[in-house]
Structure formats: C-alpha cells, structure tokens
Design a protein around this motif. Structure first.
Motif, PDB file in Angstrom:
ATOM      1  N   ASP A 127       0.829  -1.087  -0.154  1.00  0.00           N
ATOM      2  CA  ASP A 127       0.086  -0.137  -0.045  1.00  0.00           C
ATOM      3  C   ASP A 127       0.852   1.154  -0.123  1.00  0.00           C
ATOM      4  N   PHE A 128       0.618   2.185  -0.913  1.00  0.00           N
ATOM      5  CA  PHE A 128       1.347   3.219  -0.951  1.00  0.00           C
ATOM      6  C   PHE A 128       0.892   4.643  -0.481  1.00  0.00           C
ATOM      7  N   ARG A 129      -0.388   4.615   0.134  1.00  0.00           N
ATOM      8  CA  ARG A 129      -0.864   5.782   0.508  1.00  0.00           C
ATOM      9  C   ARG A 129      -0.427   6.062   1.931  1.00  0.00           C
ATOM     10  N   GLY A 130       0.159   7.319   2.029  1.00  0.00           N
ATOM     11  CA  GLY A 130       0.692   7.689   3.329  1.00  0.00           C
ATOM     12  C   GLY A 130       1.781   6.832   4.064  1.00  0.00           C
ATOM     13  N   ARG A 131       2.349   5.961   3.072  1.00  0.00           N
ATOM     14  CA  ARG A 131       3.390   4.843   3.719  1.00  0.00           C
ATOM     15  C   ARG A 131       4.747   5.074   2.802  1.00  0.00           C
ATOM     16  N   TYR A 132       5.624   4.604   3.555  1.00  0.00           N
ATOM     17  CA  TYR A 132       7.090   4.779   2.887  1.00  0.00           C
ATOM     18  C   TYR A 132       7.633   3.291   2.633  1.00  0.00           C
ATOM     19  N   TYR A 133       8.304   3.095   1.437  1.00  0.00           N
ATOM     20  CA  TYR A 133       8.700   1.705   1.052  1.00  0.00           C
ATOM     21  C   TYR A 133      10.055   1.428   1.881  1.00  0.00           C
ATOM     22  N   ASN A 134      10.135   1.327   3.274  1.00  0.00           N
ATOM     23  CA  ASN A 134      11.319   1.090   4.031  1.00  0.00           C
ATOM     24  C   ASN A 134      11.831  -0.007   3.785  1.00  0.00           C
ATOM     25  N   SER A 135      10.801  -1.126   3.575  1.00  0.00           N
ATOM     26  CA  SER A 135      11.154  -2.549   3.133  1.00  0.00           C
ATOM     27  C   SER A 135      12.102  -2.469   2.061  1.00  0.00           C
ATOM     28  N   TRP A 136      11.663  -1.807   0.799  1.00  0.00           N
ATOM     29  CA  TRP A 136      12.274  -1.918  -0.235  1.00  0.00           C
ATOM     30  C   TRP A 136      13.693  -1.292  -0.111  1.00  0.00           C
ATOM     31  N   HIS A 137      13.937  -0.237   0.424  1.00  0.00           N
ATOM     32  CA  HIS A 137      14.970   0.587   0.851  1.00  0.00           C
ATOM     33  C   HIS A 137      15.998  -0.511   1.483  1.00  0.00           C
ATOM     34  N   ARG A 138      15.652  -1.360   2.534  1.00  0.00           N
ATOM     35  CA  ARG A 138      16.425  -2.189   3.146  1.00  0.00           C
ATOM     36  C   ARG A 138      16.988  -3.373   2.135  1.00  0.00           C
ATOM     37  N   LEU A 139      16.176  -3.835   1.277  1.00  0.00           N
ATOM     38  CA  LEU A 139      16.560  -4.621   0.560  1.00  0.00           C
ATOM     39  C   LEU A 139      17.501  -4.341  -0.561  1.00  0.00           C
ATOM     40  N   LEU A 140      17.517  -3.065  -0.844  1.00  0.00           N
ATOM     41  CA  LEU A 140      18.485  -2.411  -1.307  1.00  0.00           C
ATOM     42  C   LEU A 140      19.970  -2.408  -0.917  1.00  0.00           C
ATOM     43  N   ALA A 195      -7.761   1.582  -4.362  1.00  0.00           N
ATOM     44  CA  ALA A 195      -8.568   2.945  -4.118  1.00  0.00           C
ATOM     45  C   ALA A 195      -7.720   4.079  -3.975  1.00  0.00           C
ATOM     46  N   ASP A 196      -8.076   5.373  -4.071  1.00  0.00           N
ATOM     47  CA  ASP A 196      -7.348   6.623  -4.049  1.00  0.00           C
ATOM     48  C   ASP A 196      -7.097   6.907  -2.615  1.00  0.00           C
ATOM     49  N   SER A 197      -6.685   8.260  -2.471  1.00  0.00           N
ATOM     50  CA  SER A 197      -6.395   8.654  -1.024  1.00  0.00           C
ATOM     51  C   SER A 197      -7.463   9.391  -0.465  1.00  0.00           C
ATOM     52  N   SER A 198      -8.797   9.156  -0.827  1.00  0.00           N
ATOM     53  CA  SER A 198      -9.997  10.025  -0.276  1.00  0.00           C
ATOM     54  C   SER A 198      -9.776   9.870   1.291  1.00  0.00           C
ATOM     55  N   LEU A 199      -9.668   8.792   1.503  1.00  0.00           N
ATOM     56  CA  LEU A 199      -9.982   8.537   3.057  1.00  0.00           C
ATOM     57  C   LEU A 199      -8.617   8.242   3.935  1.00  0.00           C
ATOM     58  N   VAL A 200      -7.674   8.387   3.274  1.00  0.00           N
ATOM     59  CA  VAL A 200      -6.333   8.154   3.734  1.00  0.00           C
ATOM     60  C   VAL A 200      -5.257   9.258   3.280  1.00  0.00           C
ATOM     61  N   PRO A 201      -5.755  10.384   3.160  1.00  0.00           N
ATOM     62  CA  PRO A 201      -4.695  11.548   2.565  1.00  0.00           C
ATOM     63  C   PRO A 201      -3.598  11.627   3.420  1.00  0.00           C
ATOM     64  N   SER A 202      -2.423  11.733   2.708  1.00  0.00           N
ATOM     65  CA  SER A 202      -1.016  12.067   3.467  1.00  0.00           C
ATOM     66  C   SER A 202      -0.664  13.517   3.323  1.00  0.00           C
ATOM     67  N   THR A 203       0.120  13.746   4.189  1.00  0.00           N
ATOM     68  CA  THR A 203       0.534  15.280   4.390  1.00  0.00           C
ATOM     69  C   THR A 203       1.599  15.286   3.448  1.00  0.00           C
ATOM     70  N   ASP A 204       2.226  14.240   2.919  1.00  0.00           N
ATOM     71  CA  ASP A 204       3.381  14.223   2.039  1.00  0.00           C
ATOM     72  C   ASP A 204       2.616  14.036   0.660  1.00  0.00           C
ATOM     73  N   PRO A 205       2.759  15.036  -0.248  1.00  0.00           N
ATOM     74  CA  PRO A 205       1.995  14.905  -1.472  1.00  0.00           C
ATOM     75  C   PRO A 205       2.538  13.912  -2.550  1.00  0.00           C
ATOM     76  N   THR A 206       3.539  13.411  -2.206  1.00  0.00           N
ATOM     77  CA  THR A 206       4.229  12.461  -2.898  1.00  0.00           C
ATOM     78  C   THR A 206       3.659  11.064  -2.484  1.00  0.00           C
ATOM     79  N   ARG A 207       3.024  10.976  -1.586  1.00  0.00           N
ATOM     80  CA  ARG A 207       2.482   9.665  -0.970  1.00  0.00           C
ATOM     81  C   ARG A 207       0.911   9.557  -1.140  1.00  0.00           C
ATOM     82  N   ASN A 208       0.519  10.369  -2.083  1.00  0.00           N
ATOM     83  CA  ASN A 208      -0.944  10.137  -2.247  1.00  0.00           C
ATOM     84  C   ASN A 208      -1.217   9.643  -3.630  1.00  0.00           C
TER      85      ASN A 208
END
Length: 703
Positions: A155-168, A187-200
């Motif tokens: 899931d991308f919405r408001g979340r960061y791919y730290n796990s992929w970062h660690r694999l790298l 789904a889009d980010s209607s119900l889980v908007p992120s303060t970081d615009p790059t994670r919406n």
C-alpha cells in the motif's frame, strides 16, 4: 578511433554473438544523454528463464502524448554497453497502452547478468532510460543454489517503502524477486490522505472511478476504468526505491485481490457484502489490461520481440499461472488464487437464521448427537405466522438501515424469512421485539440443524461471520459437506485446469517444488474455548480469522497438500503473502512460509478492526486474546506454527539448495511505515531485525 581489442574482450564478443542477433563490441558508443524524465517509471525486467527475459519500460514524450513513439532497446554484457548482445530499433511505445512497452529477449546465455536500456531519439539527441540489470536462470541441470526474495502487499497511500530500501541496502545476490500479490491497492487517497503529497493517489479521471460507500457518510473512490488502474501503477512505480529494485532484479509476479478488488473472486467484487450484484467483468478486464501493461511478465509464451499487449487474453480467458526451472534444485510454480476460485462458502448476505444443514443431513453424516443441544434447534417458520411477521419486519428494518430501499428490503425479507430457521437467531429477535402473541419458540421437541448463525453470522450484509471471524468447528462441518455434495466445486480454488497443471508440475523428488500462493496457507485460528474470562460464554469457540485465505477451503487444502507432498517426496514448500504478517508453519506435512507486507497495515491492526466490528472493543478479554496477545493465540490455535510476527513489515529471502532451503525474514515494526528513512539509511538498518530458518522436507527449524 577504437581502442585495440584485448583477447578477453574478443572472447566476450564471441559469447555475445552466440547469444542473440548480436551486434558485437562497440567501443564507439554514440553519446546517450540522461533521458530519465522521458521514462518516469524507469525500467524493469521479469520472468527470467535460462535463455530469455522480458524487459519493460514506459516512455512519455509530452510533445507527442497521443502518438506511438519508436524507441530502441540495447542489451549488453556490461554496464557501459561496450559488449552488446542486442540492439533492436523501431520498437513502438503505443499510446493505446499508456506508452508501456514489453520486449521478450531470447537466445541468451543461462545464469548470466545483462544490462539494458531504452533510447529515445528526439531532435538529434539520444535520450536514455535508467540502466537496468537482469539475470537469466541457471540451466535446468546446473548444480547451484538459487536465491530470491519474496514480497507482497505494498500500500502506497501515506506509507514509505522502507522495506524496499532495506533490500537495496543489503545488495543481495538474488536470482529474482517473487512478488505474490497486492502490487497496488485499488483505492485513491480520499479516506487516507497524506501530508506528503508524494504519497497520495489521485485519479486523473475521477468521474470514471467507482464510489465506494464506507459508512458514516464516508466515500472513497476505487479504480474502475483502465485510466484509473493505470494511474495506480504510474503512482506506485514513481517510488524511487521500488524503481531501483526493479532496475536491479528481475521480478516474477502474480496477482491477488487488490489488483482488481478487495476479497474478490472470479470477476465479483465484495464491497457491498451482498446488498447489490457486484459481478463486474468489464472492470476486471480493465484491471487486467493495466496489470499486463505494467508488469514485465510473459504469460502467453510470446515470441521474441515486442509483446502484443492487445493480444494478451483477459477475463474470462485469463491464464497467469506458470512455472520456472532454476537449475537442478528449484522448480517455481506460480499460482493464481483469484481468477478461478468460487464464492466464499458463507454468503455475505446470508440470513443468519437460515438452516444450511437440516436434521436429515446431520443424520446422514452421523452428526445427530454432536448437534443435539437446544442451541441447534430450528422450526419451519411458516408454521408460526405471527413470529414470521415479526422477523420479516425486523429484517426490513435492518436492510433499510444497511441502505436498501423499502421495496427491495421487503422483497428480500419475504425470500429470506421462510422455511427452516434456527431458534438461536429467531428467539433473541422475538424477545427484543416483544410483540404480543409472537413470543420466543420453545426448542424442546424441535429438530436440530446447522445454520449460518452457528458459524458466526450475526448480521445481514457483513463480512463478519462470512469472510472474517468465522466459527471454525461448525464451518469445517459445513465446508466438508458442501465440498462433497457439490462435486468438489465448492472449494475449487484453482480451477480444474490449473490444479491439474500444478499436480503434474509437482512431480519428482529430486527438485524442490516451491509453490507461490498469493494468500497464506497457514491456518490462523483463535481458540477461545478454554478462556473463562471471555464473555459471553457463547463466544468461547475456535475461530478462523479469515476464510478469504486457504482456511476457507480446508478440505481442498488438505487434499492438495497431501498430493503435492507425496508427488515431490516431501520436497514441497509454499511461499505466500496477503495476510500482512510473517508466518512459518507446517500444514499437512508441507512447510509454509508467509512473507510480511512491504507496507500494508499489519494483521494485528486489521484484527483489531474486525474484532471491534464484531462487538468486542479494547478492554474486553476477546480483544486481549485475539489482538493484544495475538501471536500467542495463533500459536495455541495451530501447533504447526514455528514462527509468527503479526506486527511487522519486511520481506523474506530464500536460498534453495539440494537438501535444505534457508529462509531469512527481514522485519521492521509496522509503526515505522509512516517514517521516511530515505535520508537516514543507518537509522533504517538499525530498525530491522532478522529471523533465520532451515526448511527440510516436512520440517521447519530455527537456524
């Protein structure tokens, strides 16, 4: 002027020439400028075989948004592209397919690393994509270990791919990454908007999306059109760490539900839990088209060259199950759990009082004594017209409250509140209604049967007691009966053709058969039978957490696992995902490893929501056992579990050797998913832990 060629360089060129329609060595490579801006989703490779691989990119030229654009693919043995094995010009990034391009490259050498890039020529400039690297599989007879990572649920919405970062960070020497479902969430980010615009996630054409009523006046948009699904892949693939993993390793991919719709089966969604007909074949085809456009897979055994995306079969003719041979020790069998499976055994719109197995059925199975208690009494409600009228009125009230019109609710009430109905549901409704002349019905002297209420179904139009939090022991009886009386179709999770393929491919005791399942095969049970502090006492049962998983098809799982174990001489291993937790267990003699989610909500959090929805908030004993102490409860409910972490994200790395499979779980607490560690690599590494296991035929041991 070219430099003199050394002997080693000449030999490399000869190897390259033998590998493909070769172009030999190029010491005078024309300049290629950085064109990353024209390749916003970078590059990817997938479905590696001993002599072939699929290469992917998406090219965007803002000056020609509706035009097919010709680009060039270059493949080489070195990162500087001096020793090329292929240069193919005139490949079209077609606007009809979002300018996505997949190319199958053949006549490669086994277990060889290749580098590749795509080049756009524009205004006299050669603009190159990021450079990708890939690796072919070892030849079938090669005596070598095979290493790969297992990942799922990002899931991308408001979340960061730290796990992929660690694999790298680990920079593992992997043969491939196995991604087993939920690459996107619909789904889009209607119900889980992120303060970081790059994670919406935002749809470019929201008018073509499907509004999903989440209750309480909340509505979110879910993908419905091809445009919507493409937006999801574009957005997810914009993540720099996911891009880098694709650039570094070939992927082998299957889908689960969210590539189409949550908890789907066939082309059916489950958003309304039976309030409406959710058979959506066109939406399914749209979802599949975007998946095939963006995933570097070869599910049609395509000829060399650009893969014809228009010609890839889609629903109802879809087939993505396929197998891969990696040397002497690994045959990977990638299954499709969603496309061919039947509906969940308990309908979401089932009337809880409906008797599913009457007294005659229980007698035929020798179960009369087992279900002799008053709790299993039922009556033909047509013989109690006053009570039937009250029940129908209660049904209408509930159905209207769930969003049905009065007319539809009344029609459904007439259809549902008839025939054999269980007093375990009927009498509490009658008591609550307190209507003169329509009191509760005495169970004494009435027949016994098994109704949906006995499996945990308490309400209309709900997943609780249908897909989630289902009473295990009664469900198992019902599931076995349905399996036997349906000609085995009721639990036919894979479909006849896929199951036949799987059993045939699973033959042979000399090679590990690793079966990729998008959903977990580990049985997840909450055993509350001997918990005196659990109230009310009627809740003291064993529960399946989710029968959307393989727990929903227990007889088919047992039958299939037994057959696979026997055919492979015990060398069968299942790797799975979907449940957002890490498990290692042995099920019916088959080791099963479930990888944690990359970024999606951990199962401990999801279980809390399900248990609260069932009426047990924090502070209750039920909540404590199935949420706070969830891992201990899972172990108690399934002694085959060796390891469980239900509150972590991460991935699993496997190494398959001749006798032993080594598995390493790389885990980070789920609370870290909203922390961006992109600029804090040292801190990220410190947040991860590792658990190692050794898998042998039928056994999992801590390493």
């Amino acid at each position: 002027m070219s430099q003199p060629l050394h002997r080693r360089t000449v030999l490399k060129c000869l190897v390259a020439a033998a590998a493909s329609t070769a172009f030999g060595c190029h010491d005078d490579e024309p300049p290629v400028d950085d064109g990353r801006a024209y390749f916003p989703q970078s590059v990817a490779s997938g479905d590696p075989r001993a002599t072939s691989v699929v290469l992917w990119t998406r090219m965007v030229d803002p000056d020609r948004p509706d035009t097919d654009v010709a680009i060039t693919l270059v493949v080489a043995l070195d990162e500087d592209f001096k020793h090329r094995v292929l240069e193919r010009t005139g490949l079209l990034a077609q606007s009809a397919h979002d300018h996505a391009l997949k190319v199958k490259v053949t006549r490669l050498e086994p277990r060889t690393r290749y580098y590749y890039r795509f080049i756009l020529e524009k205004d006299g400039q050669r603009l190159g994509s990021p450079v990708g690297r890939t690796r072919t599989a070892p030849a079938s007879g090669t005596n070598t270990s095979v290493r790969f990572a297992v990942a799922n649920c990002q899931d991308f919405r408001g979340r960061y791919y730290n796990s992929w970062h660690r694999l790298l960070q680990l920079d593992e020497e992997l043969d491939f990454v196995l991604f087993i479902g939920d690459y996107i969430y619909e789904a889009d980010s209607s119900l889980v908007p992120s303060t970081d615009p790059t994670r919406n996630v935002r749809f470019t054409d929201p008018g073509s999306a499907l509004p999903r009523d989440m209750g309480g006046g909340r509505v979110e948009l879910v993908a419905q059109s091809v445009s919507n699904y493409r937006d999801l892949y574009r957005t997810y693939r914009s993540d720099p760490f996911l891009q880098q993993v694709h650039e570094r390793y070939p992927f082998i991919v299957t889908w689960d539900d969210h590539e189409f719709s949550n908890d789907c089966w066939d082309a059916h969604a489950t958003y309304t839990d039976g309030r409406t007909d959710e058979f959506q074949p066109e939406r399914r085809r749209n979802a599949e088209l975007a998946f095939f456009e963006y995933m570097p897979l070869d599910n049609t055994d395509a000829p060399p060259g650009a893969i014809d995306l228009e010609g890839v079969p889609r629903y109802p003719d879809t087939r993505i199950w396929r197998d891969f041979v990696f040397g002497k020790h690994l045959r990977l069998l990638v299954t499709d759990y969603r496309t061919h499976r039947p509906d969940h055994l308990i309908p979401e719109d089932a009337y809880p009082a409906t008797v599913a197995m009457d007294a005659a059925v229980l007698a035929s199975l020798g179960l009369t004594e087992a279900f002799s208690a008053d709790a299993f009494a039922y009556v033909n409600i047509g013989e109690f017209p006053a009570q039937q009228a009250v029940l129908r009125g209660a049904y209408v009230q509930l159905a209207v409250g769930a969003g049905l019109s009065s007319e539809e609710a009344s029609a459904r009430a007439v259809a549902a509140v008839q025939g054999n109905l269980a007093l375990a549901y009927v009498n509490p409704v009658l008591v609550a209604a307190a209507q003169p002349g329509a009191g509760p019905i005495d169970p004494v002297g009435n027949p016994r049967g098994l109704a949906f209420v006995h499996m945990g179904k308490q309400d209309l139009f709900t997943s609780i007691g249908a897909r989630n939090v289902v009473i295990k022991d009664t469900f198992d009886v019902y599931a076995a009966w349905r399996y036997a009386t349906s000609g085995r179709e009721a639990q036919d999770a894979l479909g006849e053709a896929q199951e036949a393929w799987l059993l045939e491919a699973g033959e042979g005791a000399q090679t590990w058969k690793v079966v990729a399942s998008s959903v977990s095969t580990t049985s997840m049970i909450w055993d509350l039978r001997n918990k005196p502090d659990v109230e009310p006492p009627t809740v003291r049962n064993r529960y399946y957490f989710s029968v959307d998983q393989w727990d929903g098809f227990p007889d088919k799982r047992r039958e299939l696992f037994t057959a696979l174990r026997e055919r492979a001489g015990g060398r069968t291993l299942v790797v799975a995902g979907d449940i957002h937790a890490a498990f290692a267990s042995v099920e019916h003699g088959v080791p099963a490893l479930t990888a944690p989610a990359i970024a999606s909500a951990a199962v401990q959090e999801e279980a809390g929501e399900a248990v609260e929805a069932a009426g047990f908030p924090p502070g209750t004993a039920v909540y404590r056992y199935v949420v706070t102490e969830q891992e201990a409860t899972f172990r108690e409910g399934n002694p085959g579990i060796t390891f469980v972490d239900s509150d972590a994200h991460g991935f699993t790395v496997l190494e398959v050797g001749p006798e032993v499979v080594r598995a390493a779980y790389h885990l980070i607490p789920s609370s870290e998913v909203r922390v961006n560690y992109a600029e804090q690599p040292e801190k990220l590494a410190a947040r991860f832990s590792r658990q190692d296991f050794l898998v042998r035929p039928g056994v999992i041991d801590v390493a």
